[in-house]
Design a protein around this motif. Structure first.
Motif, PDB file in Angstrom:
ATOM      1  N   GLY A 209      -0.117  -6.268  59.220  1.00 29.60           N
ATOM      2  CA  GLY A 209       1.147  -6.751  58.674  1.00 29.60           C
ATOM      3  C   GLY A 209       1.158  -8.251  58.495  1.00 29.60           C
ATOM      4  O   GLY A 209       1.704  -8.781  57.520  1.00 29.60           O
ATOM      5  N   GLN A 210       0.531  -8.962  59.432  1.00 29.70           N
ATOM      6  CA  GLN A 210       0.461 -10.424  59.319  1.00 29.70           C
ATOM      7  C   GLN A 210      -0.385 -10.831  58.113  1.00 29.70           C
ATOM      8  O   GLN A 210      -0.053 -11.777  57.399  1.00 29.70           O
ATOM      9  N   ARG A 211      -1.502 -10.101  57.903  1.00 32.34           N
ATOM     10  CA  ARG A 211      -2.345 -10.396  56.746  1.00 32.34           C
ATOM     11  C   ARG A 211      -1.561 -10.152  55.451  1.00 32.34           C
ATOM     12  O   ARG A 211      -1.678 -10.899  54.491  1.00 32.34           O
ATOM     13  N   SER A 212      -0.761  -9.075  55.444  1.00 30.03           N
ATOM     14  CA  SER A 212       0.031  -8.749  54.267  1.00 30.03           C
ATOM     15  C   SER A 212       1.047  -9.848  53.978  1.00 30.03           C
ATOM     16  O   SER A 212       1.207 -10.285  52.830  1.00 30.03           O
ATOM     17  N   GLU A 213       1.740 -10.315  55.007  1.00 25.16           N
ATOM     18  CA  GLU A 213       2.718 -11.387  54.822  1.00 25.16           C
ATOM     19  C   GLU A 213       2.049 -12.682  54.377  1.00 25.16           C
ATOM     20  O   GLU A 213       2.571 -13.405  53.515  1.00 25.16           O
ATOM     21  N   ALA A 214       0.878 -12.944  54.936  1.00 26.86           N
ATOM     22  CA  ALA A 214       0.160 -14.161  54.549  1.00 26.86           C
ATOM     23  C   ALA A 214      -0.258 -14.098  53.084  1.00 26.86           C
ATOM     24  O   ALA A 214      -0.163 -15.099  52.356  1.00 26.86           O
TER      25      ALA A 214
ATOM     26  N   GLU B 209       1.226 -12.413  50.678  1.00 24.41           N
ATOM     27  CA  GLU B 209       2.399 -12.571  49.835  1.00 24.41           C
ATOM     28  C   GLU B 209       2.832 -14.029  49.741  1.00 24.41           C
ATOM     29  O   GLU B 209       3.247 -14.496  48.675  1.00 24.41           O
ATOM     30  N   GLU B 210       2.735 -14.764  50.828  1.00 19.88           N
ATOM     31  CA  GLU B 210       3.074 -16.186  50.791  1.00 19.88           C
ATOM     32  C   GLU B 210       2.091 -16.958  49.916  1.00 19.88           C
ATOM     33  O   GLU B 210       2.475 -17.869  49.172  1.00 19.88           O
TER      34      GLU B 210
ATOM     35  N   ARG C 210       3.042 -16.274  46.288  1.00 13.27           N
ATOM     36  CA  ARG C 210       4.219 -17.024  45.861  1.00 13.27           C
ATOM     37  C   ARG C 210       3.857 -18.484  45.584  1.00 13.27           C
ATOM     38  O   ARG C 210       4.320 -19.086  44.609  1.00 13.27           O
TER      39      ARG C 210
ATOM     40  N   ARG D 165       6.046  -5.937  46.621  1.00 15.40           N
ATOM     41  CA  ARG D 165       5.667  -4.681  47.271  1.00 15.40           C
ATOM     42  C   ARG D 165       4.190  -4.434  46.995  1.00 15.40           C
ATOM     43  O   ARG D 165       3.658  -4.854  45.970  1.00 15.40           O
ATOM     44  N   GLN D 166       3.552  -3.707  47.896  1.00 15.57           N
ATOM     45  CA  GLN D 166       2.143  -3.371  47.734  1.00 15.57           C
ATOM     46  C   GLN D 166       1.986  -1.866  47.585  1.00 15.57           C
ATOM     47  O   GLN D 166       2.598  -1.093  48.331  1.00 15.57           O
TER      48      GLN D 166
END
Length: 405
Positions: A353-358, A360-361, A364, A381-382
């Motif tokens: 989840g952390q990799r996913s959030e990273a 996405e940032e 952006r 979304r992925q």
């Protein structure tokens, strides 16, 4: 009207090929359909097989776009053959063709037309159960090893970008097979810059094409119109096209025909473009995909190009969602590249989840740097794959539905 069902298997394609040649020779007009299409019966009924056929029609290509409204694009034998001749002239002359996309769509159907125009039998890749890089490699060997004309080439095929990406990721044998072609014509969806660079680095000649059923397949290759094709920009920079490969209208829909085709022989597309001084056409996106957020117009294709420039993103689709404050919110669905497994990551640690959030940032920030703050997606979304409505065409309505929850 000959109604021929093809599921991508070689036997069904052979039946379709025979019907196509009859139609091109002045025989009964052809209606190709995929029996697996969820609306196949409604498409067939909408084409009214029992009603008289419009004059000078060889093939009717049924479509059901994002609106869900069934249309039948009328194509003459002269339009289909003009497209095939112009393609050969641009690519380097007639040669052998591998069919690797559905033949009920105009891109696949034109592979059959080009092969017959060259006087050779097409080789058909069995895609009834999907696209397989190993099968593509074997079919390429068959194409090259068969006796007869053009034994030494040129060799051609047509793919959608997703297929090319899978070949490049499948290993050295698949890459070598792709590089064996004198040209791979890419259609159905935009060829992004990153995939184009990867293909070039692998020695694959990928030719980006722009066109549609109404132009009997691609009519602009790598931004340059094919011989006989004229391009201009109309109101709101709408791309308009003319040439001998143009359709002469829609099946039993004079209202749609008069709305899309001008009296002086131009097709008004739904795409926005830019024309440069050297005659090169850049397709910027669809009229209905131009996003307006906070009064700033943002091209969806530009945001998608920025997202797919990230090495961890395989594909992306950007849509607009209604928003009380901004008018429209920009939302993106991405397909990440398969992540490497971290054996040291204990189950439930939250590292994924952390990799996913990273990611996405990072995305952006990438969009912000390229296109400005207004273009940054407010929602991301992925998904493992993008939903499709045709060969390589993203179902944007289904993408919007991802955000309904």
């Amino acid at each position: 009207m000959q109604v021929v069902f093809t599921d991508g298997s070689p036997a069904s394609v052979a039946e379709l090929d025979e019907a196509l040649q009859d139609a091109l020779d002045g025989g009964e007009p052809l209606l190709p359909l995929d029996p697996r299409h969820p609306q196949v019966e409604s498409l067939r009924e909408a084409m009214a097989p029992g009603e008289p056929i419009e004059p000078d029609t060889a093939v009717i290509i049924p479509t059901s776009g994002s609106t869900g409204e069934a249309k039948g694009v009328l194509l003459s034998a002269s339009a289909l053959l003009a497209s095939a001749r112009a393609t050969h002239a641009r690519l380097g002359g007639p040669g052998r063709w591998l069919l690797a996309t559905p033949a009920n769509y105009v891109g696949g159907l034109q592979v059959l037309t080009r092969a017959r125009l060259a006087g050779v039998d097409p080789v058909t890749l069995d895609i009834a159960d999907g696209f397989d890089p190993d099968a593509f490699t074997a079919a390429t060997r068959q194409l090259r090893d068969a006796p007869g004309p053009y034994a030494d080439g040129p060799y051609y095929t047509a793919l959608v970008p997703t297929q090319l990406a899978r070949l490049l990721a499948a290993g050295p044998e698949a890459v070598e097979a792709a590089a064996a072609y004198d040209a791979i014509v890419l259609g159905g969806a935009r060829l992004d810059d990153e995939l184009s660079r990867r293909a070039a680095d692998a020695g694959v000649r990928a030719v980006s094409s722009y066109g549609m059923s109404e132009t009997a397949s691609g009519c602009v290759y790598d931004g340059i119109p094919l011989e006989g094709v004229s391009v201009r920009l109309g109101d709101r920079d709408r791309i308009e096209l003319a040439g001998p490969m143009l359709s002469h209208g829609y099946r039993l829909r004079p209202d749609l025909t008069s709305g899309a085709f001008t009296a002086d022989g131009w097709l008004r597309t739904s795409d926005v473009g830019a024309l440069y001084d050297d005659g090169t056409l850049a397709v910027l996106g669809r009229l209905d995909d131009m996003l307006n957020t906070g009064g700033v117009k943002v091209p969806a294709a530009g945001v998608e190009a920025a997202l797919t420039a990230h090495p961890q993103v395989r594909a992306a689709c950007v849509v607009a969602l209604p928003d009380a404050e901004w008018g429209e919110r920009i939302a993106a669905v991405i397909v990440p590249e398969p992540a490497a497994t971290d054996a040291d990551d204990p189950a439930g640690s939250g590292a994924e989840g952390q990799r996913s959030e990273a990611l996405e940032e990072e995305l952006r920030a990438l969009v912000r740097d390229r296109l400005g703050r207004a273009a940054v997606p407010k929602l991301v979304r992925q998904l493992p794959e993008l939903p499709l409505i045709g060969p390589g065409k993203v179902d944007r309505a289904a993408v919007r539905a991802v955000f309904d929850d």
